[in-house]
Design a protein around this motif. Sequence first.
Motif, mmCIF file in Angstrom:
data_model
loop_
_atom_site.group_PDB
_atom_site.id
_atom_site.type_symbol
_atom_site.label_atom_id
_atom_site.label_comp_id
_atom_site.label_asym_id
_atom_site.label_seq_id
_atom_site.Cartn_x
_atom_site.Cartn_y
_atom_site.Cartn_z
ATOM 1 N N ALA A 208 0.782 -1.259 -0.084
ATOM 2 C CA ALA A 208 -0.040 0.092 0.091
ATOM 3 C C ALA A 208 0.888 1.164 -0.006
ATOM 4 O O ALA A 208 0.641 2.205 -0.772
ATOM 5 C CB ALA A 208 -1.013 -0.031 1.304
ATOM 6 N N VAL A 209 1.935 1.169 0.932
ATOM 7 C CA VAL A 209 2.674 2.467 0.869
ATOM 8 C C VAL A 209 3.727 2.599 -0.410
ATOM 9 O O VAL A 209 3.752 3.774 -0.963
ATOM 10 C CB VAL A 209 3.746 2.180 2.096
ATOM 11 N N LYS A 210 4.005 1.575 -1.031
ATOM 12 C CA LYS A 210 4.763 1.360 -2.334
ATOM 13 C C LYS A 210 3.852 1.845 -3.436
ATOM 14 O O LYS A 210 4.291 2.637 -4.214
ATOM 15 C CB LYS A 210 5.339 -0.052 -2.635
ATOM 16 N N LEU A 211 2.534 1.553 -3.399
ATOM 17 C CA LEU A 211 1.563 1.868 -4.383
ATOM 18 C C LEU A 211 1.495 3.434 -4.283
ATOM 19 O O LEU A 211 1.537 4.317 -5.384
ATOM 20 C CB LEU A 211 0.319 1.420 -4.274
ATOM 21 N N LYS A 339 -5.640 -1.097 -13.095
ATOM 22 C CA LYS A 339 -4.155 -0.626 -13.334
ATOM 23 C C LYS A 339 -3.410 -0.878 -11.836
ATOM 24 O O LYS A 339 -2.384 -1.218 -11.747
ATOM 25 C CB LYS A 339 -3.928 0.710 -13.698
ATOM 26 N N SER A 340 -3.972 -0.408 -10.846
ATOM 27 C CA SER A 340 -3.607 -0.668 -9.404
ATOM 28 C C SER A 340 -3.149 -1.777 -9.091
ATOM 29 O O SER A 340 -2.201 -2.254 -8.695
ATOM 30 C CB SER A 340 -4.481 0.188 -8.481
ATOM 31 N N GLU A 341 -4.277 -2.734 -9.578
ATOM 32 C CA GLU A 341 -4.125 -4.183 -9.107
ATOM 33 C C GLU A 341 -2.927 -4.660 -10.166
ATOM 34 O O GLU A 341 -2.003 -5.738 -9.455
ATOM 35 C CB GLU A 341 -5.498 -4.896 -9.827
ATOM 36 N N ALA A 342 -2.882 -4.138 -11.238
ATOM 37 C CA ALA A 342 -1.717 -4.803 -12.278
ATOM 38 C C ALA A 342 -0.110 -4.189 -11.555
ATOM 39 O O ALA A 342 0.710 -5.027 -11.746
ATOM 40 C CB ALA A 342 -1.762 -4.100 -13.688
ATOM 41 N N GLN A 357 6.563 0.179 -16.334
ATOM 42 C CA GLN A 357 5.328 0.067 -17.094
ATOM 43 C C GLN A 357 3.969 0.222 -16.578
ATOM 44 O O GLN A 357 2.918 1.109 -16.828
ATOM 45 C CB GLN A 357 5.326 -1.129 -18.040
ATOM 46 N N ALA A 358 3.891 -0.655 -15.250
ATOM 47 C CA ALA A 358 2.535 -0.481 -14.572
ATOM 48 C C ALA A 358 2.235 0.717 -13.975
ATOM 49 O O ALA A 358 1.024 1.167 -14.072
ATOM 50 C CB ALA A 358 2.570 -1.798 -13.700
ATOM 51 N N GLN A 359 3.528 1.474 -13.564
ATOM 52 C CA GLN A 359 3.250 2.582 -12.782
ATOM 53 C C GLN A 359 2.989 3.711 -14.042
ATOM 54 O O GLN A 359 2.040 4.535 -13.664
ATOM 55 C CB GLN A 359 4.530 2.960 -12.348
ATOM 56 N N ALA A 365 -4.357 6.697 -15.926
ATOM 57 C CA ALA A 365 -5.583 6.250 -15.690
ATOM 58 C C ALA A 365 -5.823 7.144 -14.233
ATOM 59 O O ALA A 365 -7.131 7.737 -14.197
ATOM 60 C CB ALA A 365 -5.708 4.844 -15.054
ATOM 61 N N ASP A 366 -4.917 7.623 -13.594
ATOM 62 C CA ASP A 366 -5.121 8.441 -12.110
ATOM 63 C C ASP A 366 -5.431 9.769 -12.762
ATOM 64 O O ASP A 366 -6.511 10.488 -12.332
ATOM 65 C CB ASP A 366 -4.004 8.468 -11.261
ATOM 66 N N LYS A 367 -4.739 10.098 -13.915
ATOM 67 C CA LYS A 367 -4.867 11.578 -14.439
ATOM 68 C C LYS A 367 -6.305 11.593 -14.870
ATOM 69 O O LYS A 367 -7.030 12.708 -14.801
ATOM 70 C CB LYS A 367 -3.760 11.732 -15.337
#
Length: 570
Positions: A208-211, A339-342, A357-359, A365-367
């Motif tokens: 969670a912190v890393k995400l 994308k978060s799950e990925a 790539q996932a980041q 998606a967040d934007k």
Amino acid sequence: MSLTDWIVLAATLLTIVIYGVWKSGVNKNIDQFLMGGRSMRWYHVGLSVMATQASAITFLSAPGQAYSDGMRFVQFYLGLPLAMIVLCVTFVPIFHRLKVYTAYEFLENRFDLKTRALTSFLFLIQRGLSTGITIYAPSIILSTILNINTVYTTLFIGSLVIFYTVYGGTKAVSYTQLLQMSIIFLGMFFAGVLVVHLLPGNVGFGKAVKLAGKLGRMNVIDWKFDPNNRYNIWSGLIGGFFLQLSYFGTDQSQVGRYLTGSSVGQSRMGLIMNGLLKIPMQFLILLIGILVFAFYQFNRPPMFFNRYEVDQVKSSSYSAQYNKLETQYATAFEQRKTKSEALVKAFDTKDKAQIAQAQSELKVADKQTTDIRKEAIGVMKRNNAKANGDDTNYVFLNFVTHYLPRGLIGLLVAIIFLASMGSTASALNSLASTSVVDIYKRIINPGASDQNYLDASRLATVFWGVVCVGMALYASKVGNLLEFVNQLGSYIYGTILGVFVVAFYLKKIRGNAVFIAAVITEITICILGYRGTVAYLWLNAIGCILVILIAVGINPLFPQKVVEQKAEAM
């Protein structure tokens, strides 16, 4: 909230008020009412100092601040430990030796009455306005839960605090704060544990912190020097040091807390306790906001957290447009969730290229969700130009009321109430003491009886309570409460600190010089702040330094005999 939550909330608040009134005893004179007989132990002093600073704004707005802006706000407190050391060495022994009721009494001994009156006046303005904000913070909660206007909830909370502060004085404040902080620490610990527990099974605390870090929220330290950046290590160490030194050394709401210590040693230990615990406490509160941010990557948050503003736009002619945006937001969120799950799965591979790539895909998606949200805020503004587009004060509240179990919701809501009550009570007590000791007793009615001053202190508490409630009714227009309070303080604290630094360390500077320097500096700081010339934390350092430089520069214009007479009187 459920019936269980209401019972927990009511029982907690009632216990605090009864406990404070019971422990305060009978106040027979102004010393007992304003100083608690100067009998408090170091842990009372330390927790009282922390409770005064850690208002409801801390627990309501700080998680929302981290949710929207990351962890960088913790840098605001980096100058605190150094400020505590300076206070313990310089301010505390002098205040104790002189047996002052307020910090500003010392300034008349050192300079003159007008300098004392000026600093008292500046304090009354700043503290009166900012206390209104601390009253408003928990009124947001009640209005959200009961779905009523914040006017009514503000009046209720303000009346509750005024009652036990008027009755019990500073002892009631100190004893209630001791119990308040104990409950607050316990409740926030459980809140943090439950946020982690509610995360998806494959996520956990570390991921969670890393995400959150991959989305720019773990920005704890910023080494880049930028005077326009509000929070970096330089503004925190330098600007934060001056702000904290002025706040704890010259703001009567804090000075009044450690002057209740039974000795210089007890007051010093209380301040050191605050210096050691405050940064870790603030870090953990912000970390809860980061965990809530991670939680909402997998559970859809409201497009806008302030339910009142949402209801306003949904009942207007813009409702169809807003509803359409909500539909788009729901779709965009599902994409962001995927994308978060990925990205979480990519963490397990430890493949840097796959993680990058996932980041990148998650940021896109967040934007998209952020852009839709901004468009929704624009619709609110078109419906009502005065609509509050900053909903960070509601982020943690939304999480608490929607996801925490019964009973704990009531406790967390009670914590926010308790924090507000503690800081507000300290502020009202300090406003009363400054008004009575520095204005009424010194200028308006010197030589009156102890009973007269005790009655005046209670009346002043009621007066400032009404003023602060009035300010609270305006507070909905100021945006993030945590930032606004600190910005407001930065307009005044630097000037007051400069006066005290001159008083302590520059013995040849005379009263007329420092008075004129303070007036010129305050005007300059207000102009700089209004124009946004530099980030607000720097105003504290600029204000302090300006007072010193101007006072030194114009001091030769005034006769030497003034300081000689004053020196003989001290």
